[in-house]
Design an enzyme around this catalytic site. Structure first.
Site, PDB file in Angstrom:
ATOM      1  N   CYS A   1     -10.640  -1.259   6.428  1.00  0.00           N
ATOM      2  CA  CYS A   1     -10.215  -1.253   7.776  1.00  0.00           C
ATOM      3  C   CYS A   1     -10.709   0.007   8.714  1.00  0.00           C
ATOM      4  O   CYS A   1     -11.974   0.133   8.929  1.00  0.00           O
ATOM      5  CB  CYS A   1      -8.808  -1.514   7.905  1.00  0.00           C
TER       6      CYS A   1
ATOM      7  N   HIS B   1      -7.940  -6.424   4.649  1.00  0.00           N
ATOM      8  CA  HIS B   1      -7.185  -5.480   3.746  1.00  0.00           C
ATOM      9  C   HIS B   1      -7.212  -6.055   2.169  1.00  0.00           C
ATOM     10  O   HIS B   1      -6.352  -7.393   2.135  1.00  0.00           O
ATOM     11  CB  HIS B   1      -5.697  -5.213   4.210  1.00  0.00           C
TER      12      HIS B   1
ATOM     13  N   GLU C   1      -6.052  -5.320  -0.507  1.00  0.00           N
ATOM     14  CA  GLU C   1      -5.086  -4.795  -1.485  1.00  0.00           C
ATOM     15  C   GLU C   1      -3.905  -5.693  -1.136  1.00  0.00           C
ATOM     16  O   GLU C   1      -2.815  -5.464  -2.062  1.00  0.00           O
ATOM     17  CB  GLU C   1      -4.747  -3.341  -1.253  1.00  0.00           C
TER      18      GLU C   1
ATOM     19  N   GLY D   1      20.919   6.428 -16.761  1.00  0.00           N
ATOM     20  CA  GLY D   1      20.637   5.057 -16.941  1.00  0.00           C
ATOM     21  C   GLY D   1      19.924   4.568 -16.002  1.00  0.00           C
ATOM     22  O   GLY D   1      19.642   3.224 -16.283  1.00  0.00           O
ATOM     23  N   GLY D   2      19.362   5.102 -15.019  1.00  0.00           N
ATOM     24  CA  GLY D   2      18.323   4.437 -14.182  1.00  0.00           C
ATOM     25  C   GLY D   2      17.172   4.255 -14.789  1.00  0.00           C
ATOM     26  O   GLY D   2      16.863   4.806 -15.817  1.00  0.00           O
TER      27      GLY D   2
END
EC number: 6.3.5.2
Length: 526
Positions: A86, A182, A184, A237-238
């Site tokens: 792009c 694009h 992606e 805990g994440g």
């Protein structure tokens, strides 16, 4: 490990596109290491990095505007393949002697079909359909106003559309390629194959970047960095801190001590679940600090969201500092910093973004904390962290839970935070999540939670009038959390959740459903 997983690598130069991090994630998914830098990087930095190929990403600027970003000239003399996407294609064309004209309302936005012209390494053996003349047709996603009006010497057109003469261009001899679309984004159906052709066939990279090799590399580097010292980690805990804990356990065993601070702002039974999983099941050494009273006391009377975040962050740091001082032999502090944090805090090498909400876990640790920093995830995107978490034995249900804010219920209880409100909210949230699982919708939406509203509403239970609290259900669908649409959940499900919350939780009289998108609203209410 036989090969250095960072040795073969791609450099992505960012010009401000919302899709730039997506390009990096796609390259990593192919199995090749890449880094994301700003377009105005020094030539020497590129030489030192020695990439196998360079991708010029998109951006919101116009090449025709004075002072708009340009790629460093060295990009085109480094002797490595270049792919312009792009804006990246437009600046490459202009810098190499072509020309770009400003769009006059005739740009292409959204779906388009390009027709491939001739043979190119980039589009080799790729097609979505075939034109009557035998040329391959590809479904792609366009998002451009300006367009290339003349291509540089040595380039040929390798694809066009009805309205875009130069949808893709190439100088096969120099291995320079430009695409106006694009590759992606998932809307470009063969985008992953195009990027794979560029990275593997054109740049010659091997797929060394895999979950198992990342773990092996991280463990080896931490062993070398830490030696026989001890490490302290704040375990929430994440996802991020949990994966760091498992990596460190593999690298240094019982020389790791985790500090789990229960601030009273967690989900239902979450504190016990963390202790059961990491303490009992995985055998980590954990100091459990129950600090609910301390956090709530410090937040008493405070209703400003930003002030609440800062209080939560400050109290956490105070407690963590107190606990770390008790561990006389701890020389290292481990953190769950991930690559997007690094990009943002670089201020970022990728532009200037307004601070919408402060992040309580970025910075903020005491200046006098004399410890080295261990950040084994700082090169990884969130999806990569989850994948290596699976490889390390963490349960899918934990790794792929919906995002939960660092300040927890502190920003889901609107206004002043009280224990009564948190207890009501925890139970309501658990009911909502349970019903989404039962309906097989939990993993089909991106994030769901309940918000406690500091207003009372009249209700009727039996023959009695009640005057109790209101909660809001929030459920959204998004690809990148930058924008989101509210989830169109079945009315019967919303009604069932509402009935359960009102009937099972004494203290809530009304349930509403949030139908705000992002923008203009944010996903979290505070």
């Amino acid at each position: 490990m036989d090969k250095n997983i960072h040795e073969q690598r791609i450099l992505i130069l960012d010009f401000g596109s919302q899709y730039t991090q997506l390009i990096a994630r796609r390259i990593r998914e192919i199995g090749v290491y890449c880094e994301l830098w700003s377009w105005d990087v020094d030539e020497q930095d590129i030489k030192d990095f020695a990439p196998n190929g360079i991708i010029l990403a998109g951006g919101p600027e116009s090449v025709t505007a004075e002072g708009s970003p340009r790629a460093p000239e060295y990009v085109f003399t480094a002797g490595v393949p270049v792919l312009g996407i792009c804006y990246g294609m437009q600046t490459m064309s202009e810098q190499l002697g072509g020309s770009v004209i400003k769009g006059e309302g005739e740009g292409e936005f959204g779906y388009a079909q390009i027709e491939v012209k001739g043979a190119s390494e980039l589009f080799k053996l790729i097609e979505d359909a075939v034109a009557q003349n035998g040329n391959a047709l590809l479904d792609v996603w366009m998002s451009h106003g300006d367009k290339v009006s003349a291509i540089p010497a040595g380039f040929t057109t390798i694809a066009n559309t009805a309205t875009c003469q130069f949808a893709a261009i190439a100088n096969e001899e120099k291995r320079f390629y430009g695409v106006q679309f694009h590759p992606e984004v998932t809307h470009t159906r063969q985008g992953e194959r195009m990027l794979r052709h560029f990275v593997m066939d054109i740049c010659g990279c091997e797929t060394l970047w895999t979950s198992s090799s990342i773990i092996e590399d991280a463990v080896a580097r931490m062993k070398a960095q830490i030696g026989d010292d001890e490490v302290i980690l704040g375990l929430s805990g994440g996802v991020d801190s949990s994966v760091v804990a498992m990596l460190l356990q593999r690298a240094i065993g019982d020389k790791l001590t985790c500090v789990f601070v229960d601030n009273g702002l967690l989900r239902l039974n979450e504190g016990q679940q963390v202790m059961d999983m990491f303490g009992d099941h995985f055998g980590l050494k954990i100091i459990h600090v129950n600090a609910e009273h301390r956090f709530l006391e410090q937040m008493a009377g405070e209703s400003d969201p930003e002030a609440k975040r800062k209080i939560i962050g400050r109290v956490f740091v105070e407690i963590f500092d107190e606990e770390s001082k008790k561990l006389k032999n701890a020389k290292w502090l481990a953190q769950g910093t991930i690559y997007p944090d690094v990009i943002e805090s670089a201020g970022s090498k990728t532009g200037k973004a307004q601070v919408i909400k402060s992040h309580h876990n970025v910075g903020g640790l005491p200046d006098d904390m004399e410890m080295g920093l261990v950040e084994p995830l700082r090169e990884l995107f969130k999806d990569e962290v989850r994948k290596i978490g699976l490889e390390l034995g963490l349960p899918y249900e934990m790794l792929y839970r919906h995002p939960f804010p660092g300040p927890g219920l502190g920003v889901r209880v609107l206004g002043e935070v009280k224990k009564e409100y948190c207890d009501l909210l925890r139970r309501a949230d658990a009911i909502f999540i349970e019903e989404l699982h039962k309906a097989d919708l939990y993993h089909k939406v991106s994030q769901a939670f309940v918000v406690f509203l500091p207003v009372r509403s009249v209700g009727v239970m039996g023959d009695c009038r009640k005057y109790d609290w209101v909660v809001s259900l929030r459920c959204v669908e998004t690809i990148d959390f930058m924008t989101a649409r509210w989830s169109h959940l079945p009315y019967d499900l919303i009604g069932h959740v509402s009935n359960r919350i009102i009937n099972e939780i004494d203290g809530i009289s009304r349930v509403v459903y949030d139908v705000s998108g992002k923008p203009p609203a944010t996903i979290e209410w505070e």
